[in-house]
Design a protein around this motif. Structure first.
Motif, PDB file in Angstrom:
ATOM      1  N   GLU A 106      57.625  24.037 168.551  1.00 55.94           N
ATOM      2  CA  GLU A 106      56.416  23.916 168.114  1.00 55.94           C
ATOM      3  C   GLU A 106      54.515  23.393 168.428  1.00 55.94           C
ATOM      4  OE1 GLU A 106      56.169  24.191 164.392  1.00 55.94           O
ATOM      5  OE2 GLU A 106      58.655  24.367 164.127  1.00 55.94           O
ATOM      6  N   GLU A 107      54.086  22.905 168.120  1.00 60.54           N
ATOM      7  CA  GLU A 107      52.884  22.933 168.980  1.00 60.54           C
ATOM      8  C   GLU A 107      52.778  21.019 168.981  1.00 60.54           C
ATOM      9  OE1 GLU A 107      50.153  24.351 171.098  1.00 60.54           O
ATOM     10  OE2 GLU A 107      51.884  26.227 170.620  1.00 60.54           O
ATOM     11  N   VAL A 108      52.470  20.544 169.678  1.00 67.07           N
ATOM     12  CA  VAL A 108      52.497  19.014 169.854  1.00 67.07           C
ATOM     13  C   VAL A 108      51.863  18.371 168.665  1.00 67.07           C
ATOM     14  CG1 VAL A 108      51.261  17.338 171.036  1.00 67.07           C
ATOM     15  CG2 VAL A 108      52.789  18.274 171.853  1.00 67.07           C
ATOM     16  N   ALA A 109      50.273  19.758 168.657  1.00 68.50           N
ATOM     17  CA  ALA A 109      48.880  18.964 167.678  1.00 68.50           C
ATOM     18  C   ALA A 109      49.658  19.131 166.100  1.00 68.50           C
ATOM     19  CB  ALA A 109      48.001  19.226 167.743  1.00 68.50           C
ATOM     20  N   ASP A 110      50.680  19.718 165.507  1.00 67.17           N
ATOM     21  CA  ASP A 110      51.313  20.050 164.818  1.00 67.17           C
ATOM     22  C   ASP A 110      51.985  18.921 164.235  1.00 67.17           C
ATOM     23  OD1 ASP A 110      49.805  22.316 164.072  1.00 67.17           O
ATOM     24  OD2 ASP A 110      51.093  23.747 164.598  1.00 67.17           O
ATOM     25  N   ILE A 111      53.226  18.401 165.120  1.00 68.17           N
ATOM     26  CA  ILE A 111      53.577  17.276 164.624  1.00 68.17           C
ATOM     27  C   ILE A 111      53.638  15.736 164.984  1.00 68.17           C
ATOM     28  CG2 ILE A 111      55.353  19.099 165.233  1.00 68.17           C
ATOM     29  CD1 ILE A 111      56.771  17.477 167.857  1.00 68.17           C
ATOM     30  N   LYS A 112      52.274  15.777 165.910  1.00 66.40           N
ATOM     31  CA  LYS A 112      51.715  14.626 165.830  1.00 66.40           C
ATOM     32  C   LYS A 112      51.889  13.709 164.550  1.00 66.40           C
ATOM     33  CE  LYS A 112      48.677  11.667 168.472  1.00 66.40           C
ATOM     34  NZ  LYS A 112      48.857  10.491 168.182  1.00 66.40           N
ATOM     35  N   PRO A 113      51.854  13.868 163.831  1.00 65.12           N
ATOM     36  CA  PRO A 113      51.229  13.541 162.301  1.00 65.12           C
ATOM     37  C   PRO A 113      52.386  12.943 162.253  1.00 65.12           C
ATOM     38  CG  PRO A 113      49.865  15.549 162.009  1.00 65.12           C
ATOM     39  CD  PRO A 113      50.872  15.269 163.702  1.00 65.12           C
ATOM     40  N   ILE A 114      53.446  13.508 162.242  1.00 63.00           N
ATOM     41  CA  ILE A 114      55.053  13.083 161.633  1.00 63.00           C
ATOM     42  C   ILE A 114      55.633  12.425 162.630  1.00 63.00           C
ATOM     43  CG2 ILE A 114      57.124  14.584 161.150  1.00 63.00           C
ATOM     44  CD1 ILE A 114      56.233  16.677 160.670  1.00 63.00           C
ATOM     45  N   TYR A 115      55.546  12.664 164.262  1.00 64.03           N
ATOM     46  CA  TYR A 115      56.060  11.716 165.172  1.00 64.03           C
ATOM     47  C   TYR A 115      55.240  10.358 164.559  1.00 64.03           C
ATOM     48  CZ  TYR A 115      56.714  10.225 169.791  1.00 64.03           C
ATOM     49  OH  TYR A 115      57.223   9.394 171.055  1.00 64.03           O
ATOM     50  N   ASP A 116      54.386   9.931 164.767  1.00 64.53           N
ATOM     51  CA  ASP A 116      53.381   8.821 164.285  1.00 64.53           C
ATOM     52  C   ASP A 116      54.018   8.271 163.773  1.00 64.53           C
ATOM     53  OD1 ASP A 116      52.178   9.405 166.433  1.00 64.53           O
ATOM     54  OD2 ASP A 116      50.268   9.848 165.247  1.00 64.53           O
ATOM     55  N   VAL A 117      54.033   8.877 162.184  1.00 64.04           N
ATOM     56  CA  VAL A 117      54.931   8.173 161.496  1.00 64.04           C
ATOM     57  C   VAL A 117      56.112   7.708 161.250  1.00 64.04           C
ATOM     58  CG1 VAL A 117      55.389   7.979 158.739  1.00 64.04           C
ATOM     59  CG2 VAL A 117      53.448   8.980 159.563  1.00 64.04           C
ATOM     60  N   VAL A 118      57.352   8.173 162.245  1.00 66.03           N
ATOM     61  CA  VAL A 118      58.689   8.637 162.128  1.00 66.03           C
ATOM     62  C   VAL A 118      58.808   7.649 163.115  1.00 66.03           C
ATOM     63  CG1 VAL A 118      60.628   9.071 162.908  1.00 66.03           C
ATOM     64  CG2 VAL A 118      58.498  10.807 161.662  1.00 66.03           C
ATOM     65  N   ILE A 119      57.876   7.306 164.182  1.00 61.89           N
ATOM     66  CA  ILE A 119      57.756   5.877 165.002  1.00 61.89           C
ATOM     67  C   ILE A 119      57.339   4.524 163.972  1.00 61.89           C
ATOM     68  CG2 ILE A 119      56.609   4.658 167.311  1.00 61.89           C
ATOM     69  CD1 ILE A 119      58.094   7.191 168.105  1.00 61.89           C
ATOM     70  N   ALA A 120      56.142   4.918 163.533  1.00 61.88           N
ATOM     71  CA  ALA A 120      55.964   3.692 162.114  1.00 61.88           C
ATOM     72  C   ALA A 120      57.118   2.887 162.045  1.00 61.88           C
ATOM     73  CB  ALA A 120      54.693   3.816 162.154  1.00 61.88           C
ATOM     74  N   ALA A 121      58.050   3.858 161.285  1.00 62.20           N
ATOM     75  CA  ALA A 121      59.336   4.018 160.824  1.00 62.20           C
ATOM     76  C   ALA A 121      60.082   3.048 161.246  1.00 62.20           C
ATOM     77  CB  ALA A 121      59.644   5.125 160.112  1.00 62.20           C
ATOM     78  N   ALA A 122      60.531   3.390 162.516  1.00 63.09           N
ATOM     79  CA  ALA A 122      61.312   2.365 163.731  1.00 63.09           C
ATOM     80  C   ALA A 122      61.588   0.883 163.180  1.00 63.09           C
ATOM     81  CB  ALA A 122      61.209   2.528 164.870  1.00 63.09           C
ATOM     82  N   PRO A 123      62.331  -0.053 163.256  1.00 68.31           N
ATOM     83  CA  PRO A 123      64.364   0.406 163.743  1.00 68.31           C
ATOM     84  C   PRO A 123      64.586   1.369 162.912  1.00 68.31           C
ATOM     85  CG  PRO A 123      64.480  -0.803 163.773  1.00 68.31           C
ATOM     86  CD  PRO A 123      63.269  -1.436 163.160  1.00 68.31           C
ATOM     87  N   ASP A 124      64.458   1.742 161.628  1.00 71.40           N
ATOM     88  CA  ASP A 124      65.490   1.690 160.310  1.00 71.40           C
ATOM     89  C   ASP A 124      65.409   3.016 160.103  1.00 71.40           C
ATOM     90  OD1 ASP A 124      66.074  -0.962 159.883  1.00 71.40           O
ATOM     91  OD2 ASP A 124      64.350  -1.619 158.219  1.00 71.40           O
TER      92      ASP A 124
ATOM     93  N   ASN B  28      64.157   5.209 157.988  1.00 64.72           N
ATOM     94  CA  ASN B  28      64.201   5.017 156.531  1.00 64.72           C
ATOM     95  C   ASN B  28      63.935   7.161 155.548  1.00 64.72           C
ATOM     96  OD1 ASN B  28      63.948   5.597 153.403  1.00 64.72           O
ATOM     97  ND2 ASN B  28      65.029   3.359 153.638  1.00 64.72           N
ATOM     98  N   ILE B  29      63.670   7.842 156.038  1.00 63.24           N
ATOM     99  CA  ILE B  29      63.853   8.525 154.765  1.00 63.24           C
ATOM    100  C   ILE B  29      62.896   8.824 153.487  1.00 63.24           C
ATOM    101  CG2 ILE B  29      64.577  10.999 154.472  1.00 63.24           C
ATOM    102  CD1 ILE B  29      67.067  10.797 156.861  1.00 63.24           C
ATOM    103  N   ASP B  30      63.354   7.871 152.887  1.00 64.89           N
ATOM    104  CA  ASP B  30      62.501   7.516 151.864  1.00 64.89           C
ATOM    105  C   ASP B  30      60.822   7.068 152.228  1.00 64.89           C
ATOM    106  OD1 ASP B  30      64.519   9.433 150.464  1.00 64.89           O
ATOM    107  OD2 ASP B  30      64.871   6.950 150.199  1.00 64.89           O
ATOM    108  N   ILE B  31      61.101   5.895 153.025  1.00 68.26           N
ATOM    109  CA  ILE B  31      59.597   5.572 153.470  1.00 68.26           C
ATOM    110  C   ILE B  31      58.634   6.493 154.856  1.00 68.26           C
ATOM    111  CG2 ILE B  31      58.643   3.489 154.826  1.00 68.26           C
ATOM    112  CD1 ILE B  31      60.939   1.234 153.666  1.00 68.26           C
ATOM    113  N   ILE B  32      59.766   6.978 155.337  1.00 66.29           N
ATOM    114  CA  ILE B  32      59.126   8.293 156.077  1.00 66.29           C
ATOM    115  C   ILE B  32      57.772   9.254 154.597  1.00 66.29           C
ATOM    116  CG2 ILE B  32      59.033   9.996 157.781  1.00 66.29           C
ATOM    117  CD1 ILE B  32      61.368   7.905 158.813  1.00 66.29           C
ATOM    118  N   LYS B  33      59.081   9.942 154.547  1.00 63.49           N
ATOM    119  CA  LYS B  33      57.905  10.457 152.942  1.00 63.49           C
ATOM    120  C   LYS B  33      57.471  10.371 152.607  1.00 63.49           C
ATOM    121  CE  LYS B  33      62.704  13.813 152.603  1.00 63.49           C
ATOM    122  NZ  LYS B  33      63.880  14.432 151.676  1.00 63.49           N
ATOM    123  N   ASN B  34      57.119   8.837 152.223  1.00 68.01           N
ATOM    124  CA  ASN B  34      56.516   8.426 150.944  1.00 68.01           C
ATOM    125  C   ASN B  34      55.114   8.205 152.342  1.00 68.01           C
ATOM    126  OD1 ASN B  34      57.636   8.122 149.232  1.00 68.01           O
ATOM    127  ND2 ASN B  34      58.436   6.419 149.090  1.00 68.01           N
TER     128      ASN B  34
END
Length: 67
Positions: free
Chosen positions: A36-54, A56-62
């Motif tokens: 995938e392109e870096v620019a395409d997944i960066k928004p998702i990456y940022d949210v997942v990183i912010a959800a560390a260390p848990d 939680n898939i529901d929080i990430i999806k929200n």
């Protein structure tokens, strides 16, 4: 179009994506591994990183506004 892409990405790659983040892989490495392109997944990456260390898939999806 981007929203459709996020839905498709989450359906097919989301768990693998989180596993790669947990392994401390860089955004560039994850993009390359998922073909995938870096620019395409960066928004998702940022949210997942912010959800560390848990990661939680529901929080990430929200945060991505996906129900």
């Amino acid at each position: 179009m981007f929203i459709y892409w996020i839905f498709k990405f989450i359906k097919t790659n989301f768990k693998a994506f989180i596993k790669k983040v947990k392994k401390s892989k860089t955004l560039e490495t994850i993009a390359s591994e998922l073909e995938e392109e870096v620019a395409d997944i960066k928004p998702i990456y940022d949210v997942v990183i912010a959800a560390a260390p848990d990661y939680n898939i529901d929080i990430i999806k929200n945060k991505l506004a996906i129900n």
